[in-house]
Design a protein around this motif. Sequence first.
Motif, mmCIF file in Angstrom:
data_model
loop_
_atom_site.group_PDB
_atom_site.id
_atom_site.type_symbol
_atom_site.label_atom_id
_atom_site.label_comp_id
_atom_site.label_asym_id
_atom_site.label_seq_id
_atom_site.Cartn_x
_atom_site.Cartn_y
_atom_site.Cartn_z
ATOM 1 N N GLN A 198 27.826 8.404 55.914
ATOM 2 C CA GLN A 198 27.440 8.674 57.301
ATOM 3 C C GLN A 198 25.960 8.371 57.533
ATOM 4 O O GLN A 198 25.593 7.737 58.519
ATOM 5 C CB GLN A 198 27.745 10.128 57.664
ATOM 6 C CG GLN A 198 27.429 10.458 59.110
ATOM 7 C CD GLN A 198 27.822 11.887 59.458
ATOM 8 O OE1 GLN A 198 28.308 12.624 58.607
ATOM 9 N NE2 GLN A 198 27.586 12.277 60.693
ATOM 10 N N SER A 199 25.109 8.790 56.576
ATOM 11 C CA SER A 199 23.676 8.548 56.735
ATOM 12 C C SER A 199 23.362 7.061 56.702
ATOM 13 O O SER A 199 22.565 6.550 57.495
ATOM 14 C CB SER A 199 22.896 9.276 55.627
ATOM 15 O OG SER A 199 23.150 10.669 55.688
ATOM 16 N N VAL A 239 14.730 8.027 54.342
ATOM 17 C CA VAL A 239 15.841 8.962 54.615
ATOM 18 C C VAL A 239 16.589 9.304 53.343
ATOM 19 O O VAL A 239 17.027 10.436 53.125
ATOM 20 C CB VAL A 239 16.804 8.357 55.660
ATOM 21 C CG1 VAL A 239 17.963 9.307 55.939
ATOM 22 C CG2 VAL A 239 16.056 8.030 56.922
ATOM 23 N N LEU A 240 16.728 8.330 52.479
ATOM 24 C CA LEU A 240 17.534 8.509 51.270
ATOM 25 C C LEU A 240 16.635 8.337 50.038
ATOM 26 O O LEU A 240 16.891 7.485 49.180
ATOM 27 C CB LEU A 240 18.689 7.489 51.262
ATOM 28 C CG LEU A 240 19.538 7.426 52.548
ATOM 29 C CD1 LEU A 240 20.463 6.236 52.498
ATOM 30 C CD2 LEU A 240 20.295 8.713 52.734
ATOM 31 N N MET A 262 26.505 9.924 51.651
ATOM 32 C CA MET A 262 25.630 8.843 52.058
ATOM 33 C C MET A 262 26.291 7.909 53.087
ATOM 34 O O MET A 262 25.594 7.213 53.822
ATOM 35 C CB MET A 262 25.220 8.026 50.832
ATOM 36 C CG MET A 262 24.191 6.955 51.155
ATOM 37 S SD MET A 262 23.665 6.085 49.692
ATOM 38 C CE MET A 262 22.473 4.980 50.415
ATOM 39 N N GLN A 273 24.283 5.377 59.904
ATOM 40 C CA GLN A 273 23.281 5.619 60.947
ATOM 41 C C GLN A 273 22.069 4.717 60.769
ATOM 42 O O GLN A 273 21.518 4.185 61.726
ATOM 43 C CB GLN A 273 22.876 7.083 60.919
ATOM 44 C CG GLN A 273 23.980 8.051 61.325
ATOM 45 C CD GLN A 273 23.555 9.495 61.203
ATOM 46 O OE1 GLN A 273 22.460 9.793 60.726
ATOM 47 N NE2 GLN A 273 24.436 10.409 61.627
#
Length: 496
Positions: free
Chosen positions: A86-87, A155-156, A84, A90
Amino acid sequence: MEEKKSAAVQERGVVERMHPLLLIREVLRKLWAVVMVAVILASCAYVAAAQFYTPQYQTRTTFVVSTRGNSSSVYSNLNAATGMAQSFSQVLGSDVMKKRVAQDLGVEQIDGEISAVAIEETNLLEMRVTSDNPRMAYLITRAVINNYGDLASTVLSNISLEILQQPRIPTAPVNASNALHTAKLAGLAGAALVIVLLCVRAYLRDTVKSEDEVESKLDTKLLAAVRHERKYKTFRAALAHKKTSILITNPTTGFLFVETFKKLRTRVEYQMRRSHGKVVMVTSVLEDEGKSTVSVNLALAMARKYRNVLLIDADMKKPAVHKILGYQDEEYATLPELLAEKVALRDALLVDPERRLATLLGRRGVENSTELCGGTSMRQLLAAARQQMDVVIVDTPPMAVSPDAECIADVADAAVLVVRQDQAPVRVINDMIDVLNHSKAELLGCVLNNFYSADFTDRYSYGYGGKYGYGGKYGYGKYGYGKRSAAPDAGEEDAE
């Protein structure tokens, strides 16, 4: 002449060598310049680093990462936190997030950076907000917390974030100014640069640096190498600036210094005996080469053997012999007055029975010294001295600064050139040697004065520290030689 000298140097196979001890001494003598440059550069670097330093403040918010659903486990939570980071970075760095944060703060764009870092071997995630304003860093953090949920849900969707540690307003910057470190590096670099420049300059300076270079560079021979003799004999004397006379009659003068002048006397009188001369002039090329001290000690060495020795201070521009012998506080008629026929010889002649030395001295500089040196009175004086005295030593001005020495060279029998180590350029010395060779006086050779060991392999190591003690500017510095030193032992004479 230069071409001939270069050819002679090549024939002998002599090349310019590095003299490490002289280089070290050059650096130590100019240590004030090294320190000054280092301090200036360090100060400038410190001011520049402080001027361009921008403090950065950072807030940190810790999240607990877990997966949604029944499959939640420690392993999956760890994988989720790792993936998570890196995500989430972003998402936090996206234009949409920045725009929402800017709208919440009421500014056009945010002044800060947002990042996310996974804490190793845990399911924790740390969000960091960095700005040059501590309050702005905190406000950005609060705005991100208020808006990250809507953006991250798309996204998550299977990841759950819970705040473990709330952010706080930072009180200290996270980046050091490094001004002190920069100043140290700049100071060391400046000192190193000055040391290198001093060494290069000393190496390239075409002077006489060792005894071997006298024969290889100069058109004359070496009579003696007078080693350095310190002017302060004790630490207490150095603190009190109390100099000691550098005379061979002074009991505190080093043994090797005395022996050097005995050898110099022997070599001078050997060559004088061949030409049946009595008048020896002692000169130098530049000021502050120690010719007056050499003149006085040569005369004292002669007086230990001969009954009638006369020392004449013909340096009427800047007389110094009276200071070296300790006559500066006594009343006497001077040599210029004698040559101008204002006084009689008996009034100007000073006889020291303890030193067994007769002297004609000056006291202060005169303007018409050249006329007096080249006049009839000087010729008559030296002619009478040849008849009455065994040896006459004449201290003359430096040849490069006054024509008086050339006038004396036309009436003297012999000449001794004093060359201070690593001072006068070789080219100028050889020019003065040519002048002496074309005069009436026979050039006996040169004395390498104030000599220090030039190399670690030098077999002569006399261990004398400090400075030579010749004073400041030529003849007018602080000689500090004091009163006349103690006389030699009664009946003391040196064997030939």
